[in-house]
Design an enzyme around this catalytic site. Structure first.
Site: not given
Ligand code: PLP
Ligand code: COI
Length: 338
Positions: A81, A184, A220
């Site tokens: 990612r 991200k 989200e």
């Molecule tokens: N959506 C957003 C906007 C996020 O910042 C995050 C955090 O990383 C997630 C979803 C969840 O993604 P992940 O499960 O890969 O941490």
């Molecule tokens: C994560 O879950 O890793 C995130 O990036 C959330 C964060 C922006 C606090």
């Protein structure tokens, strides 16, 4: 081990550790990995990341298991990612191995900061990357810095696995339909701050964003994905402006393993009234069940009761069991680092 620390009292905050790992990109090539104890960066005031938001990051965790081993969760998925985010921002794309090696090295060299098993805390890794070229024109950066650092963390929401209350905001959007919502990058978070603060002032932990084109569908939940559960189905929004969450991908698999049907589709706001359980999921949030949703503009309230739903709890336990070595890692998600 940092013996003076009350690990179970940690929140989701930065705490200094021993070292971080860095790579620099200049003159068309990447440097070797450099390990440093420096927490600071010296940068030109005209660096592209400061002016045009050429910045991206990742978040992943390492867990001390029941067997004493340290597991890094789905590191390759996070690195893939990161590469997609770099591509989107016209930054140089590091190899998978470069970033995986940096993550492993950072965990190993900060071993004394890894929270002990049973504390509920973990070691959060934060890879960041940004353009450092000095200039004024809007153009891709020719130079970049990639840093992987870490910090021991506790729960993201102070409620822990207890349900949170969240608010729907129709006045501000997080990401445009063909913008950068699916990668991200820092800009997505900058644009979410004002609505987040607005909701927090009203007593809500987070904001549910709707699709920016029509404001009809759930996107989200703050910095986490949304899921709803009803009639034996795990349902999560499909949209090209939602971040593909690695936690959500894991929960979809665990839901299937539990015999739930998985639906990846548009979720109209009104469908909120029909869910038996719903929640937010992400690396930081893990699973935060949602107890109540308030629509700030229409004043509609969706109330799920302030108890943790049975299926959300089962998913939470299954995920945590794999991360802590209590259950077999059937899908090969963990990298044992120590
Ligand atoms: N959506 C957003 C906007 C996020 O910042 C995050 C955090 O990383 C997630 C979803 C969840 O993604 P992940 O499960 O890969 O941490
Ligand atoms: C994560 O879950 O890793 C995130 O990036 C959330 C964060 C922006 C606090």
């Amino acid at each position: 081990m940092d013996n003076n620390l009350d690990w179970s009292a940690l929140g989701f905050n930065y705490r200094k550790t021993d070292v971080n790992a860095r790579y620099t990109f200049t003159e068309g090539k990447w440097s070797e990995m450099v390990i440093t104890d420096d927490e600071y960066i010296k940068m030109h005031m005209s660096a592209s990341c400061l002016h045009y938001g050429i910045e991206l990051f990742e978040g992943l965790k390492a867990f001390r298991g029941v067997d004493g081993k340290v597991r890094l969760f789905r590191v390759r998925d996070n690195v893939e990612r990161l590469r997609a985010s770099a591509e989107r921002l016209c930054l140089p794309v590091p190899t998978v191995e470069m970033v995986v090696d940096a993550c492993i090295e950072v965990v190993k060299r900060n071993e004394r900061h890894i929270p002990p098993y049973g504390s509920g805390a973990s070691l959060y890794l934060r890879p960041i990357m940004f353009g450092t070229t000095a200039g004024l024109g809007v153009r891709p950066a020719k130079d970049a810095l990639l840093i992987v650092y870490c910090s021991p963390v506790g729960a993201y929401f102070k409620e822990g696995i207890k349900p949170i209350s969240v608010a729907i905001d129709r006045e501000q959007d997080r990401a445009a339909p063909r913008g950068t919502g699916d990668v991200k990058v820092g800009g997505n978070y900058a644009s979410s701050l004002l609505s987040g603060e607005h909701a927090r002032k009203l007593g809500y932990s987070n904001v549910i964003y709707l699709d920016a084109a029509e404001h009809k569908y759930i996107e989200e939940c703050g910095a986490a994905n949304f899921f709803g559960i009803k009639e034996g189905k795990y349902i999560t929004p499909k949209s090209n402006s939602v971040l593909p969450s690695i936690t959500n991908k894991s929960l979809r698999q665990l839901a299937r393993d539990m015999g739930l049907e998985v639906e990846d589709r548009k979720i109209p706001v009104e469908e909120l009234a029909t869910f038996e359980e719903c929640g937010a999921c992400g690396t930081a949030a893990i699973i935060s069940p949602i107890g109540k949703i308030f629509d700030m503009q229409t004043n509609v309230v969706y109330d799920y009761g302030m108890k943790v739903g049975e299926k959300s709890l089962a998913l939470y336990n299954k995920l945590q069991d794999i991360q802590h070595g209590r259950a077999e890692d059937k899908h090969g998600w963990c990298t044992i680092v120590l």
